[in-house]
Scaffold this active site. Structure first.
Site, mmCIF file in Angstrom:
data_model
loop_
_atom_site.group_PDB
_atom_site.id
_atom_site.type_symbol
_atom_site.label_atom_id
_atom_site.label_comp_id
_atom_site.label_asym_id
_atom_site.label_seq_id
_atom_site.Cartn_x
_atom_site.Cartn_y
_atom_site.Cartn_z
ATOM 1 N N HIS A 221 0.241 22.588 15.128
ATOM 2 C CA HIS A 221 -0.363 23.159 16.215
ATOM 3 C C HIS A 221 0.034 24.529 16.486
ATOM 4 C CE1 HIS A 221 3.135 23.236 19.015
ATOM 5 N NE2 HIS A 221 3.480 22.124 18.291
ATOM 6 N N ARG B 251 -2.007 19.616 22.401
ATOM 7 C CA ARG B 251 -1.762 20.971 21.613
ATOM 8 C C ARG B 251 -2.208 20.563 20.242
ATOM 9 N NH1 ARG B 251 3.386 18.773 22.844
ATOM 10 N NH2 ARG B 251 5.031 18.642 21.173
ATOM 11 N N HIS C 84 2.670 18.140 14.219
ATOM 12 C CA HIS C 84 3.684 19.093 14.836
ATOM 13 C C HIS C 84 4.658 19.192 13.836
ATOM 14 C CE1 HIS C 84 1.993 17.929 18.750
ATOM 15 N NE2 HIS C 84 1.855 16.745 18.110
ATOM 16 N N GLU D 136 4.966 14.669 17.967
ATOM 17 C CA GLU D 136 6.029 15.360 17.692
ATOM 18 C C GLU D 136 7.403 14.220 17.752
ATOM 19 O OE1 GLU D 136 8.130 17.103 16.336
ATOM 20 O OE2 GLU D 136 7.809 19.244 17.093
HETATM 21 O O1 3PG Z 1 9.519 19.671 20.057
HETATM 22 C C1 3PG Z 1 9.754 21.054 20.206
HETATM 23 O O2 3PG Z 1 10.457 21.516 20.942
HETATM 24 C C2 3PG Z 1 9.296 21.869 19.195
HETATM 25 O O3 3PG Z 1 7.848 21.723 18.705
HETATM 26 C C3 3PG Z 1 10.058 21.507 17.779
HETATM 27 O O4 3PG Z 1 11.225 22.125 18.104
HETATM 28 P P1 3PG Z 1 12.475 21.900 17.192
HETATM 29 O O5 3PG Z 1 11.923 23.381 16.217
HETATM 30 O O6 3PG Z 1 13.620 22.347 17.742
HETATM 31 O O7 3PG Z 1 12.584 20.727 16.306
#
Ligand code: 3PG
Length: 342
Positions: free
Chosen positions: A97, A146, A270, A200
């Site tokens: 996203h 998102r 994600h 995610e």
């Molecule tokens: O969920 C989150 O904060 C980001 O989309 C992914 O975070 P990360 O790069 O810390 O895994």
């Protein structure tokens, strides 16, 4: 894994020596791949048959065939991508996203449902331009806004102006009330399936915390371990391994059968659910996936052919595919678009 049962009365299976099993049920044809087949075949021998050349009656087979027989998605709905289907080649586009309001604020987001920023909207549109010449027959997104915004905004740029339509199969009434009663309209639509399994990674007690402040408080190393190790979960959250278990299982059960049946698929999801899927596609080790980072809004193209996923890179612009992005079939598709739409 969901099972589909085949009996000799409803279909036939043809054994292909090293490229899987070709399965025909009515008008639906699908090739099951050796690497994922957990097929139990029972054969009753007919006459003096021998394996490979002579005929057997299939008593029963089970394999991951979920969704292949969805009438809306059936390959018998011939569309403009017929040439790609015939070649048994399918395109798979992955898009993380665009920037969300919490990406902008540097907050751990995980499964919190936060929309895109203006920049995220622009990234999604830009991603759409890059893939505007690549066929899309079906879209999978996470259940989070998102990813859904990204998919829908990207599709506004596609040259084949099909309409992406979110499927509502959450209960019988939702399914009935969202039915489309025109075959022509169905042909001009792209089913969009939203699945929580593509969400995610659930970031547990880190959700809503500032990434920099968390590093200051718990130490850079600890936070890096939570964010990038394979099997160490953040407090009360999911490790990448746990996220991979549900995301890859969903990919194998629901998405791969569509690719096998010749559908060109886009997945909008994600950072971590896509890292898990890429780990599976590129056969990365749990060590290698640690250093895999995905930018927001950059589409990645894979070609699925003969049971294998080939990474083709990222189309760089609507007019440029990048030196290795287009296969011959994709180039033909694009030429057809040029001829019919210009
Ligand atoms: O969920 C989150 O904060 C980001 O989309 C992914 O975070 P990360 O790069 O810390 O895994």
């Amino acid at each position: 894994m969901a099972n589909a049962m085949l009996h000799q009365t409803v279909g036939t299976l043809q054994l292909l020596s090293n490229s899987g099993i070709h399965c025909q049920v009515g008008n639906n044809s699908v090739r099951l791949l050796p690497r994922d087949l957990k097929v139990e075949l029972g054969f009753s021998k007919r006459g003096s048959n021998s394996f490979g050349e002579k005929k057997f009656s299939v008593i029963q087979a089970s394999a991951s065939l979920t969704s292949v027989f969805d009438p809306v998605l059936s390959p018998s709905n011939k569309g403009p991508h017929e040439s790609l289907k015939k070649s048994n080649e399918a395109a798979l586009i992955l898009i993380r996203h665009g920037e969300s309001l919490w990406n902008e604020k540097n907050l751990f987001t995980g499964c919190v449902d936060v929309p895109l920023t203006k920049k995220g909207v622009e990234e999604a549109i830009e991603a759409g331009k890059r893939i505007s010449n690549i066929p899309v027959d079906m879209i999978f997104t996470s259940a989070l806004i998102r990813a859904q915004m990204t998919a829908m905004l990207a599709m506004t740029q596609h040259r084949r102006k099909k309409v992406p339509i979110i499927m509502h199969n959450e209960n019988e009434q939702a399914r009935l009330w969202s039915q489309i009663h025109s075959e022509d309209t169905i042909k001009q639509s792209i089913p969009v399936v939203a699945a929580w399994q593509l969400n995610e990674r659930m970031y547990g007690e880190l959700q809503g915390l500032n990434k920099q402040e968390t590093a200051d408080r718990f130490g850079k190393e600890k936070v890096h371990e939570w964010r990038r190790s394979y099997d160490i979960p953040p407090p009360n959250g999911e490790s990448l391994e746990m996220c991979a278990q549900r995301a890859v299982a969903y990919f194998k059960d629901e998405i791969e059968p569509q690719l096998i049946s010749g559908k060109n698929v886009m997945i909008a999801a994600h950072g971590n659910s896509l890292r898990s899927i890429i780990m599976y596609l590129d056969e990365l080790t749990s060590q290698e996936v640690i250093s895999l980072e995905l930018s927001t809004g950059i589409p990645m193209l894979y070609i699925f052919k003969e049971g294998k996923f080939m990474r083709r890179g990222s189309p760089i612009a609507p007019t440029e595919a990048g030196v290795y992005a287009y296969t011959r079939r994709l180039a033909q598709y694009r030429q057809k678009l040029d001829e019919t739409l210009n």
